[in-house]
Write an enzyme that holds these catalytic residues in place. Structure first.
Site, PDB file in Angstrom:
ATOM      1  N   SER A 249     -25.807  35.765 -75.060  1.00  0.00           N
ATOM      2  CA  SER A 249     -26.209  36.846 -75.958  1.00  0.00           C
ATOM      3  C   SER A 249     -25.432  36.791 -77.256  1.00  0.00           C
ATOM      4  O   SER A 249     -24.381  36.163 -77.345  1.00  0.00           O
ATOM      5  CB  SER A 249     -25.966  38.226 -75.318  1.00  0.00           C
ATOM      6  OG  SER A 249     -26.593  38.348 -74.072  1.00  0.00           O
ATOM      7  N   ASP A 321     -14.635  33.809 -65.246  1.00  0.00           N
ATOM      8  CA  ASP A 321     -14.729  33.217 -63.912  1.00  0.00           C
ATOM      9  C   ASP A 321     -14.375  34.286 -62.885  1.00  0.00           C
ATOM     10  O   ASP A 321     -13.221  34.722 -62.796  1.00  0.00           O
ATOM     11  CB  ASP A 321     -13.772  32.034 -63.808  1.00  0.00           C
ATOM     12  CG  ASP A 321     -13.952  31.245 -62.515  1.00  0.00           C
ATOM     13  OD1 ASP A 321     -14.722  31.696 -61.650  1.00  0.00           O
ATOM     14  OD2 ASP A 321     -13.337  30.180 -62.389  1.00  0.00           O
ATOM     15  N   VAL A 323     -15.656  34.000 -59.507  1.00  0.00           N
ATOM     16  CA  VAL A 323     -16.051  33.434 -58.219  1.00  0.00           C
ATOM     17  C   VAL A 323     -15.092  32.301 -57.881  1.00  0.00           C
ATOM     18  O   VAL A 323     -14.743  31.484 -58.744  1.00  0.00           O
ATOM     19  CB  VAL A 323     -17.494  32.890 -58.266  1.00  0.00           C
ATOM     20  CG1 VAL A 323     -17.851  32.173 -56.969  1.00  0.00           C
ATOM     21  CG2 VAL A 323     -18.486  34.012 -58.535  1.00  0.00           C
ATOM     22  N   ASP A 324     -14.638  32.251 -56.626  1.00  0.00           N
ATOM     23  CA  ASP A 324     -13.775  31.161 -56.161  1.00  0.00           C
ATOM     24  C   ASP A 324     -14.359  30.555 -54.896  1.00  0.00           C
ATOM     25  O   ASP A 324     -14.838  31.285 -54.011  1.00  0.00           O
ATOM     26  CB  ASP A 324     -12.360  31.673 -55.872  1.00  0.00           C
ATOM     27  CG  ASP A 324     -11.632  32.107 -57.125  1.00  0.00           C
ATOM     28  OD1 ASP A 324     -11.622  31.328 -58.087  1.00  0.00           O
ATOM     29  OD2 ASP A 324     -11.101  33.230 -57.149  1.00  0.00           O
TER      30      ASP A 324
END
Length: 800
Positions: A249, A321, A323-324
């Site tokens: 965006s 980030d 997410v792992d």
């Protein structure tokens, strides 16, 4: 002869009867924008005035009635879209589309969105205003579900209308959070490249923060210091259904010091997958206590984008980030256990039933560790023997998203708006803000946590390594932000943000291209007005691509090129990096770039990984750096061990292949290689996948200007065929000038209604392609004078 005449008249009569039946059927399926209706539960009469583009202006005497009316009119234009979006997070697409969506449903069930939503609902306080108004909205939706005509898509798919509940709202928000998260596409892929080729091949990819590129600058408030393959397949299945995926965006707010009329000008264009209907539903809601011109997700009561006379706000993607992925160690003899620290722990096994259209129910089970679901075996998502679990912040902390959206939409000014953002834990959003009190601001809204420099978040963590499950969360004041900076504007374009506290925030940021262009334009002018900002939000120029072409031209071996080839190179030398539909340089550049990427990466990665890498953000960031790096290990073609290719070899070979491909595709006359022939936009509807129904449900195709990573960011995936079919782009373009807020302007990609029988199904489509705008009306007198349709909602008992 008389017999044939009688048969002819009989046939015509039958056709006439069928036409009357079809006409009557379609007439009753159209949304009602006029007349009177009684709604159960209303306390007072509500007036709804529709403007020339089908946007409702709702006037009610109290907030509960207003949101009930909003739910009703939203449903009559977008019930099918509401139905699809609420199904994704809970794994309910197979019930509509059949067994081909089983893999997608299994994946979303394993993410745990539906279970997380159930847990959230049990902890809600029913007396909270956010909950009460949400329920009022859902009551309005359900009134239409009960009394309104059934959308044609329900007949075609054979599903029944069912009431909506609060959990559906949270499931829709959960899907939105998933579609923002780039780690699903990136981390398992990078681990695969590392395992296959080694770290040496990763150092030339733009995986980490690049200190040489443009970063978003921070400025504190001076007023107040208080997977691999199958995950790509999941995304692909949603794209095929034309379900919007959130991509990137732009947003900016210009302070009074840089505007002609001395007031803030706000602009925003969230980049989302194109679909029909388009993602946003516009509605203007006004009560004695509340007024907002808002943009709503299907089935979500509070606007995610909005403005009134006091303030405006919009969103971009933060791209952090959150997410792992972890490798889990299997027990040597007991498959029910996994390693947890120094001991062993039982997997949690979760069983679900998936309803499948035209088939028996499917029983599905998956395993979870304390970190998250095991992805192996879920629709073949992860290959190999090593179990991989996924930790996702969205399901790990208390869900206050609905309260946050409520507070944002009800904020009176800068301070309480900022406070509302503290509860946006995921997805990470870049929120841009401007107001009538001359404030401009940008915040990275997300739940951030400590990440030591020694931890690389871009790979699957080895067993016993990586970040702990219990994160050390940062205070919201540590999030990147800029409030009333001395350079007199703020912006967000998904590029790398600077740090507040001396630590960088790992993420999947997009290249600097759009950010550079936004800064270049904003810095170069101090008398901005609404019209100039409207031109800027449709800008199609890429200074980065000009620099890339300049470097490539130096590395082409012109020996053996014919006069036509040399003329093509000469045209590229004077190219300004712009993307009108009549440009031929734009067509050549992207065809050349595809072959450069193919000849650089495909020999090492193979077909599958090459296709995956093309759909990541980091490959967009890699293009400029690798073109500038003659010594990269990637230039050598490992398929030719007898020779070592240089960048010059790859660039020259790719140019020749691009020209040959364009001749095959578009003919030998290079003047006909115009951008509009290969760069097209079609707004797909899920039912439009059926060829016989495509022309009825889909909108387009249209030739369209713009390209990847310009302000007018019309993204397309690189493909071997060379037709750059646009898949995502500006989901709306809004410009709000607080010196003339009544004449603020906007556009939707197709139209306001998702009902194909509505006159507002696609009445903005050509305006959008042409870069035009329409007015967002706020003034009641003007709305009443220009409204051609009025719908009155009355209490069911007929009394006020």
């Amino acid at each position: 002869m008389g017999k044939f005449k009688r048969l002819g008249w009989g046939f015509l009569a039958l056709v006439g009867v069928l036409a009357v039946i079809i006409g009557s059927f379609t007439y009753h399926l159209k949304p009602d924008y006029d007349g009177e209706k009684s709604l159960q539960g209303l306390s007072k009469e509500v007036q709804i005035y529709y403007d020339n583009y089908g946007i409702p202006h709702i006037y009610a005497e109290n907030d509960a009635d207003a949101f009930k009316a909003l739910g009703y009119v939203h449903a009559q234009d977008r019930l099918w879209q509401m139905e699809l979006l609420r199904r994704i997070g809970k794994g309910g697409l197979s019930e509509v589309f059949g067994k081909d969506l089983l893999g997608t449903d299994k994946f979303f069930i394993a993410l745990g969105i539906d279970d997380y939503s159930s847990k959230t609902i049990t902890n809600l306080n029913p007396s909270d205003a956010a909950v009460q108004l949400s329920q009022a909205y859902l009551d309005g939706v359900n009134e239409f579900v009960k009394e309104g005509p059934t959308p044609v898509e329900f007949y075609l798919t054979g599903i029944e209308k069912k009431p909506f509940e609060l959990k559906d709202v949270y499931n829709t928000l959960g899907y939105m959070a998933f579609s923002f998260a780039m780690a699903h596409k990136t981390d398992p892929l990078l681990s695969k490249i590392k395992d296959k080729l080694g770290f040496e091949y990763l150092k030339d990819l733009a995986v980490h923060s690049d200190t040489t590129t443009l970063w978003i600058k921070n400025y504190p408030n001076t007023k107040n210091d208080s997977i691999r393959k199958s995950i790509s397949e999941v995304m692909s299945s949603l794209e095929k259904l034309s379900i919007p995926l959130f991509e990137g965006s732009n947003g900016w707010a210009i302070a009074p010091e840089k505007t002609k009329n001395g007031k803030v000008i706000f602009a925003n264009d969230p980049h989302i997958g194109y679909s029909q209907p388009s993602v946003w539903y516009e509605a203007h809601v006004s009560t004695p206590n509340y007024e907002k011109y808002g943009y709503h997700l299907a089935g979500v009561p509070y606007p995610i984008l909005g403005h009134n006379r006091k303030l405006a706000y919009g969103m971009t993607m933060f791209e952090n980030d959150d997410v792992d992925f972890y490798y889990e160690k299997k027990h040597p003899t007991d498959p029910r256990k996994y390693k947890d620290g120094d001991g062993w722990k039982d997997y949690e096994v979760i069983s679900k039933t998936i309803k499948v259209k035209d088939s028996d129910d499917v029983q599905f089970s998956y395993k979870k560790t304390h970190r998250g679901p095991i992805l192996n075996g879920i629709a073949d998502q992860i290959t190999g023997e090593r179990p991989i679990s996924m930790w996702w912040i969205f399901t790990k902390v208390e869900n206050k998203l609905l309260n946050s959206l409520y507070s944002m939409s009800h904020a009176k000014g800068l301070d309480d708006f900022e406070q509302a953002l503290e509860d946006l834990h995921a997805p990470g959003l870049g929120i841009v803000y401007g107001d009538a009190d001359d404030n401009v601001a940008w915040w990275a809204a997300a739940k951030l946590y400590e990440i030591p420099d020694s931890v690389n978040t871009k790979f699957v963590y080895e067993e016993g390594k990586g970040l702990p499950v219990e994160k050390e969360y940062l205070d919201f004041s540590k999030n990147p932000h800029a409030i009333n900076p001395p350079w007199h504007y703020v912006y967000s374009a998904n590029n790398q943000p600077d740090s507040i506290s001396g630590m960088l925030y790992p993420g999947y940021y997009l290249p600097e291209n759009r950010g550079r262009r936004i800064e270049e334009l904003l810095e170069g002018k101090d008398d901005w007005d609404k019209e100039a900002v409207g031109d800027m939000i449709t800008d199609n120029t890429s200074p980065v691509n000009v620099e890339i072409v300049s470097q490539l031209l130096k590395k082409v071996n012109v020996e053996g090129l014919n006069d036509s080839d040399l003329q093509i190179l000469d045209n590229l030398k004077v190219w300004k990096g712009d993307y009108p539909t009549e440009s031929t340089a734009a067509t050549v550049y992207h065809r050349w770039m595809y072959f450069i990427l193919q000849n650089t990466f495909k020999d090492e990665l193979g077909e599958t990984l090459f296709e995956e890498i093309l759909n990541t953000h980091f490959i967009k960031r890699t293009i400029a750096p690798i073109v500038g790096n003659e010594a990269s290990i990637w230039w050598d073609n490992i398929s030719t061990p007898e020779t070592v290719e240089s960048q010059f070899d790859i660039v020259t070979t790719s140019f020749k292949e691009a020209v040959e491909a364009l001749e095959d595709q578009l003919g030998n006359d290079t003047a006909q290689w115009i951008w509009g022939r290969v760069h097209t936009l079609e707004h797909g509807h899920p039912i439009g996948q059926v060829e016989a129904l495509k022309s009825f449900f889909n909108v387009g195709p249209f030739p369209i200007n713009g390209t990847r990573e310009v302000i007018n960011n019309t993204y397309f995936p690189y493909t071997e065929g060379g037709f750059n079919k646009v898949s995502s782009g500006p989901s709306t373009r809004r410009v709000i000038d607080f010196s003339d807020v009544e004449n603020s302007m906007s556009i939707l990609p197709t139209g306001q209604s998702g009902n194909p029988f509505s006159t507002h199904y696609k009445d903005q489509a050509e305006m959008y392609v042409n870069g035009e705008f329409r007015k967002m009306m706020l003034n009641k007198e003007e709305i009443l004078s220009k409204s051609k349709s009025q719908l009155t909602l009355k209490p069911m008992n007929g009394k006020e």
